[in-house]
Design an enzyme around this catalytic site. Structure first.
Site, PDB file in Angstrom:
ATOM      1  N   HIS A 140      50.994  37.479  -4.479  1.00 50.23           N
ATOM      2  CA  HIS A 140      50.021  38.542  -4.215  1.00 50.23           C
ATOM      3  C   HIS A 140      48.669  38.004  -4.698  1.00 50.23           C
ATOM      4  CE1 HIS A 140      47.922  42.369  -4.997  1.00 50.23           C
ATOM      5  NE2 HIS A 140      48.790  42.933  -4.172  1.00 50.23           N
ATOM      6  N   ASP A 222      54.807  37.455 -12.425  1.00 45.92           N
ATOM      7  CA  ASP A 222      54.302  38.709 -11.885  1.00 45.92           C
ATOM      8  C   ASP A 222      55.517  39.564 -11.496  1.00 45.92           C
ATOM      9  OD1 ASP A 222      53.383  40.755 -10.330  1.00 45.92           O
ATOM     10  OD2 ASP A 222      52.153  39.511  -9.011  1.00 45.92           O
ATOM     11  N   GLN A 225      56.782  43.717  -8.378  1.00 44.10           N
ATOM     12  CA  GLN A 225      57.795  44.184  -7.414  1.00 44.10           C
ATOM     13  C   GLN A 225      59.189  44.227  -8.012  1.00 44.10           C
ATOM     14  OE1 GLN A 225      57.202  45.528  -4.545  1.00 44.10           O
ATOM     15  NE2 GLN A 225      55.033  45.074  -4.560  1.00 44.10           N
ATOM     16  N   LYS A 248      54.161  51.446  -9.318  1.00 47.03           N
ATOM     17  CA  LYS A 248      55.212  50.952  -8.415  1.00 47.03           C
ATOM     18  C   LYS A 248      56.593  51.211  -9.015  1.00 47.03           C
ATOM     19  CE  LYS A 248      52.420  47.064  -6.903  1.00 47.03           C
ATOM     20  NZ  LYS A 248      51.936  47.265  -5.558  1.00 47.03           N
ATOM     21  N   CYS A 386      48.086  41.872   0.988  1.00 40.52           N
ATOM     22  CA  CYS A 386      47.487  41.125  -0.137  1.00 40.52           C
ATOM     23  C   CYS A 386      48.253  39.840  -0.421  1.00 40.52           C
ATOM     24  CB  CYS A 386      47.411  41.976  -1.411  1.00 40.52           C
ATOM     25  SG  CYS A 386      46.346  43.374  -1.237  1.00 40.52           S
TER      26      CYS A 386
HETATM   27  N1  PMP Z   1      51.616  41.606  -7.775  1.00 38.11           N
HETATM   28  C1  PMP Z   1      52.397  42.041  -6.781  1.00 38.11           C
HETATM   29  C2  PMP Z   1      53.587  41.214  -6.381  1.00 38.11           C
HETATM   30  C3  PMP Z   1      52.114  43.243  -6.153  1.00 38.11           C
HETATM   31  O1  PMP Z   1      52.884  43.675  -5.155  1.00 38.11           O
HETATM   32  C4  PMP Z   1      50.987  43.986  -6.569  1.00 38.11           C
HETATM   33  C5  PMP Z   1      50.600  45.290  -5.897  1.00 38.11           C
HETATM   34  N2  PMP Z   1      50.731  45.301  -4.525  1.00 38.11           N
HETATM   35  C6  PMP Z   1      50.218  43.493  -7.622  1.00 38.11           C
HETATM   36  C7  PMP Z   1      50.565  42.301  -8.207  1.00 38.11           C
HETATM   37  C8  PMP Z   1      49.019  44.228  -8.148  1.00 38.11           C
HETATM   38  O2  PMP Z   1      49.412  45.420  -8.717  1.00 38.11           O
HETATM   39  P1  PMP Z   1      48.313  46.510  -9.128  1.00 38.11           P
HETATM   40  O3  PMP Z   1      47.472  46.714  -7.911  1.00 38.11           O
HETATM   41  O4  PMP Z   1      49.128  47.690  -9.479  1.00 38.11           O
HETATM   42  O5  PMP Z   1      47.547  45.950 -10.261  1.00 38.11           O
END
Ligand code: PMP
Length: 431
Positions: A140, A222, A225, A248, A386
């Site tokens: 991401h 990270d 997910q 999430k 993203c």
């Molecule tokens: N890493 C991953 C794998 C994500 O899916 C996301 C959110 N789509 C993020 C980081 C960022 O999370 P946040 O926008 O809640 O900070």
């Protein structure tokens, strides 16, 4: 004892039934699923972007804001002391959810993005010219751009570092052999996702950790997910830093968590200055508190932290492996049903996967497909989610993504497949 075929079948049915009754009970804990959109129960297939909120999260948040609100760590009055206790209890609950050694390893942030930026800034403050950071192509943007910014800062400070990229395969997976080729004594840190938000692929973190540590580097994972789906134990995973977001994980927005192994966290400098993180302030210079306070400058998201703690507790009390296995069954069925539609291609075919399926339909723009599905109260995401470099590596501009939470069912997969098949017919897909 060997089960005869009939027994085996009934065991399988029994497990499926158990999972179905668990999912039914879980669904009842999500008020969003009780309302109707144009007379239809919403089929929410965008949990990877942001999940629906558990009833306990909503109630805890409301309670923390209406009946027991005050700032933490400051007031001499009893409500402030109680808020502080509730806030620190939430830290403990999150530590338990993550299987951390201690709540001192839990830093509250505004989200996974902020948690990763914290590490890129604070850990990054110690990089030297020639150091390398390995980032995967599956990431991401939140786990890529902070490292690009660090590379820019380091270059400007006259100690340029190098970003090295762990490329993905055609299946949207990462090969350990490729990581082995990138790792060297110059590697300072490996930044990789636990699971892809675009394609679902789960990365074998335990093995990545072993390889990373053998090279003398640190590992940031990270978990944005993975945290909502996989039972987690920081004691066993082997990472040095782990980030996830409340929203999430069926919890509140605007809060996230950085877990860091104490030995790693304790030696990092602060990344933001302000109240809460200081020990003593002089006009010219200040000293800082211990971790985790050192990383929590300013008034924290108090009610959100308390609600996140409660949500994590609730989630940890669910049969998580059973729910994950059920979700894998959902994604396999989605692959079968969607894969049978002429002109439809599924992207990302990892065997170890989260319940996320991304696909394209020949001749149909993902936005048109999503709008068509929306008219049937089916919510899916379109675009590059993203994860632009990962899409580009697979030769895609974008895709349509269905991602499932712990409340989704096989009937909903059926509705998705029927909706996509109708869209293919409606738009005259080139298939
Ligand atoms: N890493 C991953 C794998 C994500 O899916 C996301 C959110 N789509 C993020 C980081 C960022 O999370 P946040 O926008 O809640 O900070």
């Amino acid at each position: 004892m060997t089960l005869v075929a009939e027994d085996r079948k009934s065991k399988v049915q029994e497990t499926a039934q158990t999972a179905e009754s668990v999912v039914a009970a879980v669904r009842a804990e999500f008020p969003y699923l009780e309302h109707k959109i144009n007379g239809r129960t919403p089929i929410f297939l965008d949990s990877a972007a942001s999940a629906q909120k558990a009833r306990l999260c909503i109630e805890t948040l409301q309670n923390a804001l209406t009946r027991s609100y005050a700032n933490v760590h400051r007031g001499a009055y009893s409500q402030s002391a109680q808020s502080t206790l509730a806030y620190e209890k939430a830290r403990k609950q999150v530590a338990e959810f993550l299987g951390a050694k201690s709540e001192q390893e839990i830093v509250f942030t505004s989200g996974a993005t902020a948690a990763i930026n914290l590490v890129a800034y604070s850990f990054g403050a110690n990089v030297q010219a020639g150091d390398e950071i390995i980032v995967s192509e599956l990431e991401h943007h939140s786990n890529l751009v902070p490292w690009q910014l660090l590379a820019e800062r380091s270059a400007a400070a006259g100690k340029p570092i190098k970003l090295r990229f762990w490329r993905i395969t055609e299946q949207a997976t990462l090969r350990l052999e490729d990581l082995a080729e990138l790792l060297s004594s110059r590697t300072k840190l490996v930044a990789v996702t636990h699971a892809s938000n675009a394609f679902g692929s789960i990365v074998p973190i335990e093995q990545v950790a072993e390889m990373t540590h053998k090279a003398g580097a640190a590992l940031l994972v990270d978990g944005a997910q993975a945290a909502p789906h996989l039972p987690l134990s920081m004691k066993e995973l082997g990472a040095d830093f782990y980030a996830f977001s409340g929203h999430k994980t069926y919890g509140p927005n605007a809060i996230g968590v950085l877990w860091g192994r104490s030995e790693r966290l304790n030696v990092l400098p602060p990344w933001q200055g302000g109240g809460e993180m200081i020990r003593e302030v002089q006009l010219e210079k200040s000293s800082y508190r211990e971790v985790p306070a050192r990383f929590e400058a300013g008034t924290p998201p108090i009610a959100e932290a308390i609600a996140l703690g409660a949500t994590c507790d609730w989630l940890a009390s669910q049969p998580r492996q059973l729910l994950h296995d059920y979700a894998v069954g959902l994604v396999r069925t989605a692959h079968e049903r969607l894969g049978a539609i002429a002109g439809l291609r599924i992207h990302g075919t990892a065997t170890d996967t989260l319940p996320i399926v991304s696909f394209t339909l020949d001749g149909v723009h993902p936005h048109d497909l999503a709008t068509f599905l929306d008219s049937r109260a089916i919510a899916v995401r379109t675009g590059h989610h993203c994860a632009e470099p990962a899409h580009r590596a697979l030769g895609l501009n974008g895709s349509t993504r269905a991602s499932f939470g712990i409340y989704n069912t096989f009937e909903e997969i059926e509705a998705l497949a029927n909706g996509v098949a109708e869209a293919a017919e409606f738009f005259g897909s080139a298939g």
